[in-house]
Write an enzyme that holds these catalytic residues in place. Structure first.
Site, mmCIF file in Angstrom:
data_model
loop_
_atom_site.group_PDB
_atom_site.id
_atom_site.type_symbol
_atom_site.label_atom_id
_atom_site.label_comp_id
_atom_site.label_asym_id
_atom_site.label_seq_id
_atom_site.Cartn_x
_atom_site.Cartn_y
_atom_site.Cartn_z
ATOM 1 N N ASP A 183 0.863 -1.184 0.000
ATOM 2 C CA ASP A 183 0.000 0.000 0.000
ATOM 3 C C ASP A 183 0.895 1.229 0.000
ATOM 4 O O ASP A 183 1.613 1.497 0.976
ATOM 5 C CB ASP A 183 -0.905 0.009 1.248
ATOM 6 C CG ASP A 183 -1.760 1.269 1.325
ATOM 7 O OD1 ASP A 183 -2.444 1.575 0.331
ATOM 8 O OD2 ASP A 183 -1.725 1.946 2.371
ATOM 9 N N GLU A 282 -1.600 -1.420 -6.148
ATOM 10 C CA GLU A 282 -2.752 -0.763 -6.754
ATOM 11 C C GLU A 282 -2.371 -0.149 -8.094
ATOM 12 O O GLU A 282 -1.244 0.317 -8.277
ATOM 13 C CB GLU A 282 -3.288 0.337 -5.827
ATOM 14 C CG GLU A 282 -3.944 -0.158 -4.567
ATOM 15 C CD GLU A 282 -4.429 0.987 -3.707
ATOM 16 O OE1 GLU A 282 -5.637 1.224 -3.648
ATOM 17 O OE2 GLU A 282 -3.576 1.650 -3.082
ATOM 18 N N CYS A 335 -12.858 -4.251 6.091
ATOM 19 C CA CYS A 335 -12.209 -4.985 7.185
ATOM 20 C C CYS A 335 -11.543 -6.224 6.591
ATOM 21 O O CYS A 335 -12.182 -7.012 5.905
ATOM 22 C CB CYS A 335 -13.231 -5.384 8.244
ATOM 23 S SG CYS A 335 -12.558 -6.453 9.534
ATOM 24 N N CYS A 338 -13.305 -9.721 8.390
ATOM 25 C CA CYS A 338 -14.644 -10.216 8.035
ATOM 26 C C CYS A 338 -15.147 -9.714 6.692
ATOM 27 O O CYS A 338 -16.175 -10.169 6.198
ATOM 28 C CB CYS A 338 -15.641 -9.834 9.132
ATOM 29 S SG CYS A 338 -15.910 -8.043 9.281
ATOM 30 N N CYS A 354 -13.561 -2.339 13.494
ATOM 31 C CA CYS A 354 -14.667 -2.837 12.675
ATOM 32 C C CYS A 354 -15.914 -2.980 13.551
ATOM 33 O O CYS A 354 -15.881 -3.669 14.583
ATOM 34 C CB CYS A 354 -14.299 -4.184 12.051
ATOM 35 S SG CYS A 354 -15.646 -4.918 11.101
ATOM 36 N N CYS A 357 -17.136 -7.121 13.471
ATOM 37 C CA CYS A 357 -16.405 -8.199 14.146
ATOM 38 C C CYS A 357 -15.558 -7.703 15.309
ATOM 39 O O CYS A 357 -15.009 -8.506 16.059
ATOM 40 C CB CYS A 357 -15.532 -8.958 13.151
ATOM 41 S SG CYS A 357 -14.154 -7.990 12.488
ATOM 42 N N ASP A 364 -3.295 1.597 7.240
ATOM 43 C CA ASP A 364 -2.432 1.236 6.114
ATOM 44 C C ASP A 364 -2.154 -0.266 6.063
ATOM 45 O O ASP A 364 -2.117 -0.855 4.980
ATOM 46 C CB ASP A 364 -1.120 2.016 6.188
ATOM 47 C CG ASP A 364 -1.337 3.520 6.060
ATOM 48 O OD1 ASP A 364 -2.297 3.912 5.381
ATOM 49 O OD2 ASP A 364 -0.555 4.294 6.640
#
Length: 382
Positions: A183, A282, A335, A338, A354, A357, A364
């Site tokens: 990332d 990406e 997340c 989950c 989250c 969950c 990051d």
């Protein structure tokens, strides 16, 4: 695997050799601009452009009319025509904009020569080049493979460099069985799916104050030089020694920043390719991101596009794989435990929990894990 690899060295030409290098660059630029003008005029008159073969024949006649074109290396002029022809080919294929005239004020001035009949040779302390003879150079590594061509370049700081292009064989690196998601960011240069964060040294920001001060001095000396030129009409900027000294000082400072940045990118791109078999990133639209004027300077500083370029070609060389995911994939909104999508978050939110969950995430690291998972499931290719 056979590849074309460039070996870059610094040259230390004599005064006579430096003059001939500058002449070769100037003649190459003249030939490019001359035939670009001819190409445009012919197209306006006939509706058709020129071809490389017709330009090559015209170049022979031009050398008779202008004897000073015979001084530089002949390959430099021929390659200048090839560059023009290639530029038009790319333009007609809508891969680039219309060719433009070259300026002597361009900071990167170079010419290309080709290897034939051993006209380029590499020794321990010098390199043999057409027309120049043996030129002393700083040897930092061994040139491997079959020589194809050479690019001789002059940078704004006044230094001379050569890039020897050779066809060499690269062996694949041993497989590690590891994959990683990357990332790219601004606060940290990149965050890996393993949880490791690599901070960008931000060379430009650390030296920004010094660069501003030197550029301010350059501006003042430029204004002073203009006043002197008004008083002495035969005076030029080249005759203003203080201005030229400051100009080189600023160029050296910019070169230092660029070299440190490039070294950082090469170190990390090589390390990642050596230690992983698959790298997932990406598909960033850097040009689009640069339109955000609040972040444009920071994005330019981190050089995402150059880093991805280095990762891509090094992975191809050494038998590794770079996987890209869709640029619109919401990596920072999901997340990684989950899969719940929690919506967009402001940039100042670096950690979140989250609501489904209860997993606590570093923004990051969570994004890097999501990038890795998405890349392994739905790669879009390079």
């Amino acid at each position: 695997m056979l590849i074309q690899k460039a070996f870059k060295f610094r040259l230390f030409p004599t005064d006579e050799q430096a003059v001939l290098i500058n002449k070769s660059i100037g003649c190459s630029r003249f030939v490019y601009n001359h035939f670009l003008d001819c190409w445009e005029k012919t197209y306006q008159q006939t509706g058709k452009g020129l071809t490389y073969n017709s330009c090559s024949k015209a170049l022979t006649q031009l050398k008779v009319a202008l004897p000073w074109l015979k001084e530089p290396d002949k390959f430099a002029l021929q390659n200048s025509l090839k560059n023009l022809s290639h530029a038009y080919d790319r333009f007609f294929k809508k891969q680039a904009r219309h060719p433009r005239f070259k300026s002597k004020r361009n900071p990167n001035q170079a010419y290309k020569t080709c290897f034939t009949n051993k006209n380029i040779e590499v020794a321990d302390q010098s390199i043999k080049l057409p027309k120049l003879g043996w030129v002393r150079y700083a040897r930092s590594r061994q040139v491997e493979g079959r020589l194809l061509s050479a690019f001789i370049r002059v940078v704004p700081s006044g230094k001379y460099f050569i890039s020897l292009v050779a066809e060499t064989e690269v062996k694949e690196l041993p497989k590690t069985g590891k994959v990683v998601g990357i990332d790219l960011g601004l606060l940290d240069f990149m965050t890996l799916s393993t949880g490791e964060k690599i901070t960008h040294p931000k060379f430009g920001c650390s030296m920004e104050q010094k660069l501003r001060r030197e550029q301010r001095k350059l501006s003042h000396r430029y204004e002073g030089a203009k006043k002197r030129m008004l008083k002495q009409k035969n005076l030029t900027l080249m005759d203003c020694a203080n201005y030229q000294k400051q100009k080189i000082k600023v160029a050296k400072l910019k070169e230092k920043i660029s070299n440190r940045k490039t070294d950082f990118l090469h170190q990390w791109s090589t390390k990642l390719v050596k230690n992983h078999d698959q790298l997932v990133i990406e598909d960033l639209n850097v040009n689009g991101l640069l339109k955000n004027h609040r972040l444009a300077k920071a994005i330019s500083e981190v050089s995402w596009a150059e880093f991805v370029r280095q990762l891509t070609y090094k992975a191809k060389w050494f038998g590794k794989e770079v996987i890209k995911i869709d640029r619109f994939f919401p990596s920072s909104q999901m997340c990684s435990v989950c899969g719940h999508r929690d919506g967009k978050k402001a940039l100042y939110i670096r950690e979140w929990t989250c609501p489904q969950c209860g997993a606590h995430h570093d923004r990051d690291v969570n994004a890097a894990i999501n990038i890795l998972n998405e890349g392994l499931k739905n790669p879009i290719g390079i």
